[in-house]
Design an enzyme around this catalytic site. Structure first.
Site, PDB file in Angstrom:
ATOM      1  N   HIS A   1     -60.318   6.325  58.274  1.00  9.67           N
ATOM      2  CA  HIS A   1     -58.989   5.707  58.282  1.00  9.67           C
ATOM      3  C   HIS A   1     -57.998   6.397  57.364  1.00  9.67           C
ATOM      4  CE1 HIS A   1     -60.602   2.798  60.946  1.00  9.67           C
ATOM      5  NE2 HIS A   1     -59.562   1.994  60.884  1.00  9.67           N
TER       6      HIS A   1
ATOM      7  N   ASP B   1     -55.740  -4.761  52.055  1.00 12.69           N
ATOM      8  CA  ASP B   1     -55.197  -5.710  53.038  1.00 12.69           C
ATOM      9  C   ASP B   1     -56.075  -5.750  54.275  1.00 12.69           C
ATOM     10  OD1 ASP B   1     -51.826  -4.524  52.437  1.00 12.69           O
ATOM     11  OD2 ASP B   1     -53.065  -5.922  51.325  1.00 12.69           O
TER      12      ASP B   1
ATOM     13  N   GLU C   1     -47.658 -10.379  47.540  1.00 14.57           N
ATOM     14  CA  GLU C   1     -47.202  -9.161  48.206  1.00 14.57           C
ATOM     15  C   GLU C   1     -45.813  -9.413  48.775  1.00 14.57           C
ATOM     16  OE1 GLU C   1     -49.449  -7.057  51.133  1.00 14.57           O
ATOM     17  OE2 GLU C   1     -51.210  -6.801  49.855  1.00 14.57           O
TER      18      GLU C   1
HETATM   19  C1  LIG Z   1     -54.927  -0.162  58.802  1.00 12.49           C
HETATM   20  C2  LIG Z   1     -55.123   0.350  57.395  1.00 12.49           C
HETATM   21  C3  LIG Z   1     -54.838  -0.473  56.329  1.00 12.49           C
HETATM   22  C4  LIG Z   1     -55.030  -0.022  55.030  1.00 12.49           C
HETATM   23  N1  LIG Z   1     -54.759  -0.874  53.993  1.00 12.49           N
HETATM   24  C5  LIG Z   1     -54.983  -0.454  52.737  1.00 12.49           C
HETATM   25  C6  LIG Z   1     -54.741  -1.322  51.643  1.00 12.49           C
HETATM   26  O1  LIG Z   1     -54.270  -2.445  51.828  1.00 12.49           O
HETATM   27  N2  LIG Z   1     -54.999  -0.875  50.389  1.00 12.49           N
HETATM   28  C7  LIG Z   1     -55.513   0.379  50.147  1.00 12.49           C
HETATM   29  O2  LIG Z   1     -55.772   0.707  48.993  1.00 12.49           O
HETATM   30  N3  LIG Z   1     -55.739   1.248  51.168  1.00 12.49           N
HETATM   31  C8  LIG Z   1     -55.474   0.853  52.434  1.00 12.49           C
HETATM   32  N4  LIG Z   1     -55.683   1.737  53.467  1.00 12.49           N
HETATM   33  C9  LIG Z   1     -56.024   3.143  53.139  1.00 12.49           C
HETATM   34  C10 LIG Z   1     -57.523   3.308  52.956  1.00 12.49           C
HETATM   35  O3  LIG Z   1     -57.944   2.687  51.749  1.00 12.49           O
HETATM   36  C11 LIG Z   1     -57.863   4.787  52.833  1.00 12.49           C
HETATM   37  O4  LIG Z   1     -57.380   5.499  53.934  1.00 12.49           O
HETATM   38  C12 LIG Z   1     -59.374   4.968  52.755  1.00 12.49           C
HETATM   39  O5  LIG Z   1     -59.695   6.261  52.386  1.00 12.49           O
HETATM   40  C13 LIG Z   1     -59.941   4.681  54.117  1.00 12.49           C
HETATM   41  O6  LIG Z   1     -61.321   4.451  53.996  1.00 12.49           O
HETATM   42  P1  LIG Z   1     -62.286   5.206  55.023  1.00 12.49           P
HETATM   43  O7  LIG Z   1     -63.635   4.663  54.820  1.00 12.49           O
HETATM   44  O8  LIG Z   1     -61.728   5.181  56.379  1.00 12.49           O
HETATM   45  O9  LIG Z   1     -62.171   6.690  54.404  1.00 12.49           O
HETATM   46  P2  LIG Z   1     -62.245   8.099  55.139  1.00 12.49           P
HETATM   47  O10 LIG Z   1     -60.920   8.328  55.798  1.00 12.49           O
HETATM   48  O11 LIG Z   1     -63.462   8.189  55.946  1.00 12.49           O
HETATM   49  O12 LIG Z   1     -62.350   9.065  53.841  1.00 12.49           O
HETATM   50  C14 LIG Z   1     -61.298   9.052  52.904  1.00 12.49           C
HETATM   51  C15 LIG Z   1     -61.583  10.073  51.801  1.00 12.49           C
HETATM   52  O13 LIG Z   1     -62.669   9.609  50.998  1.00 12.49           O
HETATM   53  C16 LIG Z   1     -63.771  10.489  51.097  1.00 12.49           C
HETATM   54  N5  LIG Z   1     -64.973   9.665  51.227  1.00 12.49           N
HETATM   55  C17 LIG Z   1     -65.303   8.823  52.222  1.00 12.49           C
HETATM   56  N6  LIG Z   1     -66.472   8.212  51.958  1.00 12.49           N
HETATM   57  C18 LIG Z   1     -66.883   8.671  50.739  1.00 12.49           C
HETATM   58  C19 LIG Z   1     -68.013   8.425  49.905  1.00 12.49           C
HETATM   59  N7  LIG Z   1     -68.972   7.587  50.264  1.00 12.49           N
HETATM   60  N8  LIG Z   1     -68.085   9.086  48.717  1.00 12.49           N
HETATM   61  C20 LIG Z   1     -67.115   9.946  48.321  1.00 12.49           C
HETATM   62  N9  LIG Z   1     -66.025  10.233  49.083  1.00 12.49           N
HETATM   63  C21 LIG Z   1     -65.922   9.584  50.263  1.00 12.49           C
HETATM   64  C22 LIG Z   1     -63.510  11.336  52.330  1.00 12.49           C
HETATM   65  O14 LIG Z   1     -64.116  12.620  52.183  1.00 12.49           O
HETATM   66  C23 LIG Z   1     -62.005  11.435  52.327  1.00 12.49           C
HETATM   67  O15 LIG Z   1     -61.560  12.426  51.442  1.00 12.49           O
HETATM   68  C24 LIG Z   1     -55.498   1.312  54.789  1.00 12.49           C
HETATM   69  C25 LIG Z   1     -55.777   2.155  55.867  1.00 12.49           C
HETATM   70  C26 LIG Z   1     -55.582   1.676  57.151  1.00 12.49           C
HETATM   71  C27 LIG Z   1     -55.855   2.588  58.294  1.00 12.49           C
HETATM   72  C1  LIG Z   2     -51.278  -0.286  61.466  1.00  9.30           C
HETATM   73  C2  LIG Z   2     -51.063  -1.630  60.834  1.00  9.30           C
HETATM   74  C3  LIG Z   2     -50.746  -2.790  61.499  1.00  9.30           C
HETATM   75  C4  LIG Z   2     -50.614  -3.762  60.565  1.00  9.30           C
HETATM   76  N1  LIG Z   2     -50.838  -3.218  59.359  1.00  9.30           N
HETATM   77  C5  LIG Z   2     -50.741  -3.894  58.161  1.00  9.30           C
HETATM   78  N2  LIG Z   2     -50.151  -5.093  58.168  1.00  9.30           N
HETATM   79  C6  LIG Z   2     -50.023  -5.757  57.012  1.00  9.30           C
HETATM   80  N3  LIG Z   2     -50.431  -5.303  55.826  1.00  9.30           N
HETATM   81  C7  LIG Z   2     -51.030  -4.092  55.813  1.00  9.30           C
HETATM   82  N4  LIG Z   2     -51.548  -3.379  54.787  1.00  9.30           N
HETATM   83  C8  LIG Z   2     -52.017  -2.258  55.310  1.00  9.30           C
HETATM   84  N5  LIG Z   2     -51.838  -2.218  56.645  1.00  9.30           N
HETATM   85  C9  LIG Z   2     -51.202  -3.351  56.966  1.00  9.30           C
HETATM   86  C10 LIG Z   2     -51.131  -1.904  59.505  1.00  9.30           C
END
Ligand SMILES: Cc1cc2nc3c(=O)[nH]c(=O)nc-3n(C[C@H](O)[C@H](O)[C@H](O)COP(=O)(O)OP(=O)(O)OC[C@H]3O[C@@H](n4cnc5c(N)ncnc54)[C@H](O)[C@@H]3O)c2cc1C
Ligand SMILES: Cc1ccn(-c2ncnc3[nH]cnc23)c1
Length: 515
Positions: A83, A144, A261
């Site tokens: 993600h 979130d 928030e």
């Molecule tokens: C819909 C959505 C909502 C989100 N909301 C929030 C939020 O509210 N708050 C917030 O803080 N973030 C939020 N994020 C961002 C999210 O925290 C980061 O993108 C996070 O890295 C995604 O986790 P993942 O498991 O998909 O990581 P990946 O995309 O798989 O990896 C992210 C990074 O971490 C590394 N990595 C993955 N796993 C490990 C491991 N086990 N050890 C060491 N390194 C590792 C990868 O190599 C890469 O560099 C959101 C993302 C999305 C798509």
């Molecule tokens: C792509 C998408 C659709 C809804 N969201 C979110 N809505 C509300 N809070 C969020 N925080 C991170 N993503 C959020 C993110």
């Protein structure tokens, strides 16, 4: 497969892999390669040489050791739930490790007395929540959205509306098992291998692969009272937020808020695609635009957790809190729901967006930490300026307390006691409206960063993405020397998480890396 890795010069001969007794499956199945080459951002597609499905932490350690000791060398990228939005979990010259598969992960171990749970690094937070709730416990700090991996969020920080009180997720970890870039499996904590412990938390995957995390737990609430109110004046909106986060930890407990928030509404249609999709009935917001100053409204969401047994005192506590706030009268909207439904709120938004084909689209996201002292200028220049009337997704804005972040970690925050997260979580749509395209939104993100730079607003990117090492050095500021020293200590060949683009593998020429 081994011949493929041999021809790619990645291993001397099949004994490299076999002699290390690696049990996991190393795959070049096209579906495996394809799923590892995309991420949520939908902007970068980079195919790895192979995908590794590990059976244990020791298995991963052996694979990293092969990479570290092989002459030609290859990179290793842990992938949680993919993600990221800028290819952070991808690699073009190495192997992606699928950490978040349902099979083969070590089981969770929960300690009720000491209130912690040990989870696999690829575990998703939704699964951690559901398993700990069965014991009447739950983690304290969240994101979130819960379909993210523990390793992925701990590699960034992990923030949401609880962070003002409990700090980010990286402030709620007791211990980690980490595999360094040398293939060493180490247990680390405040007391043991503490340099590695602090490096990995917020370390963007640069120092080690998290295979186990010991997460702090608290007694889980049964219910949540979730209130939204609307503001037309930005100063009133931010002053109320800063007042509310100043109350935490102070008596009486009645003042205690568990979540806060804010979000910005620039889109008067209030369409699902654009507004804070986790709160219902956006329709009544568009009728309020008559109050809007500069065509923008602000929504504040607060929540109080409670047990069924003290439901009646919650009403008074909330009434007392609301009395001191300066929102537009009669714009409060209250929901009462279970703790898991509140925490899983964005997943509900995901299902709605998926049903409309609006989820699997490009996401040019921009997440910034903005110093409290500059947030008014940011409002005028960005929310009331650059953004115009199209938001194309949620725009979050809420304050956090720097004293809840451990400065020894790799996480980067502004040098101010209170700073705001501003999250522009847009979705690009390839439709007739040219203001919704990936190109338009990406250009607008560049204008926002230029606005901050031209006006000396010292923002820091959260989930950072930069194109050159010079920009990364500027991002880390006075933390860079520590970050670089730790990289040389724990991943000297720069094998790990090359997708972040901070270091290039030092077994490739610089040209190969940056082309
Ligand atoms: C819909 C959505 C909502 C989100 N909301 C929030 C939020 O509210 N708050 C917030 O803080 N973030 C939020 N994020 C961002 C999210 O925290 C980061 O993108 C996070 O890295 C995604 O986790 P993942 O498991 O998909 O990581 P990946 O995309 O798989 O990896 C992210 C990074 O971490 C590394 N990595 C993955 N796993 C490990 C491991 N086990 N050890 C060491 N390194 C590792 C990868 O190599 C890469 O560099 C959101 C993302 C999305 C798509
Ligand atoms: C792509 C998408 C659709 C809804 N969201 C979110 N809505 C509300 N809070 C969020 N925080 C991170 N993503 C959020 C993110």
């Amino acid at each position: 497969l081994y011949s493929l890795l041999m021809t790619a010069g990645l291993i001397l001969d099949t004994t490299d892999i076999l002699s290390f007794g690696i049990k996991g499956n190393l795959s070049i199945n096209p579906n495996d390669l394809s799923s590892a080459s995309y991420d949520f951002g939908g902007q970068k597609q980079v195919e790895p040489l192979a995908v590794f499905h590990p059976v244990s932490a020791e298995d991963i350690a052996k694979l990293v050791k092969v990479a570290y000791e092989s002459t030609q060398g290859f990179t290793v990228s842990a992938r949680g739930h993919g993600h990221s939005v800028n290819g952070q979990a991808q690699t073009s010259n190495g192997i992606v490790i699928q950490m978040s598969e349902s099979t083969n992960k070590p089981r969770r171990v929960l300690n009720e007395k000491l209130r912690y749970v040990d989870v696999w690094g690829g575990e998703l937070w939704i699964d951690v929540l559901k398993s700990t709730l069965r014991h009447g416990l739950a983690p304290k700090s969240w994101t979130d959205y819960l379909y993210l991996s523990v390793g992925g969020t701990l590699s960034n920080a992990g923030i949401s509306g609880q962070a003002f009180n409990h700090g980010p997720q990286i402030s709620n970890v007791y211990e980690l098992d980490v595999i360094t870039g040398k293939g060493e499996l180490k247990t680390c904590s405040e007391e043991r291998n503490s340099e590695l412990f602090h490096a990995v938390l917020g370390g963007l995957g640069q120092f080690g692969i998290i295979t186990r995390a010991r997460i702090a737990l608290e007694p889980s609430p049964q219910r949540v009272r979730w209130i939204r109110m609307v503001y037309s004046n930005f100063s009133a909106f931010t002053q109320d937020q800063e007042y509310l986060i100043s109350l935490h930890g102070q008596p009486p407990d009645a003042n205690k808020l568990d979540y806060l928030e804010g979000s910005v509404i620039v889109d008067q249609t209030g369409s699902l695609h654009n507004c804070r999709s986790s709160f219902p009935s956006p329709g009544n917001i568009s009728s309020l635009f008559g109050f809007a100053e500069g065509g923008v409204l602000y929504s504040l969401e607060i929540a109080k957790n409670y047990q069924q047994s003290n439901a009646n005192s919650v009403d008074q506590e909330i009434e007392a809190l609301l009395k001191s706030l300066n929102y537009i009268p009669a714009t409060t909207f209250t929901r009462d729901l279970s703790y898991v439904d509140f925490l899983d709120r964005v997943h509900k938004a995901e299902l709605k967006l998926r049903s409309q084909g609006l989820w699997d689209v490009p996401h040019p996201w921009l997440n910034l930490f903005v110093p409290k002292s500059r947030v008014e200028e940011f409002d005028k220049g960005v929310f009331k300026g650059i953004l115009g009337s199209n938001s194309n997704g949620p725009i979050l804005i809420y304050p956090m307390n720097k004293n809840k972040w451990d400065k020894r970690t790799s996480a980067v925050t502004p040098d101010h006691e209170v700073f705001y997260l501003v999250a522009l979580l847009r979705s690009a749509l390839d439709n007739k409206d040219s203001s919704q395209t990936l190109e338009y939104l990406s250009k607008q993100n560049g204008q926002i960063l230029k606005f901050c730079n031209d006006n000396g607003i010292k923002i820091k990117q959260y989930l950072p993405h930069y194109a050159t090492q010079k920009e990364w050095i500027d991002h880390f500021g006075d933390k860079w020397s520590t970050f670089y020293r730790r990289k040389m200590e724990f991943d000297p060949k720069h094998i790990l998480a090359p997708g972040q683009g901070i270091f290039y593998p030092n077994f490739l020429s610089r040209r190969e890396h940056f082309n």
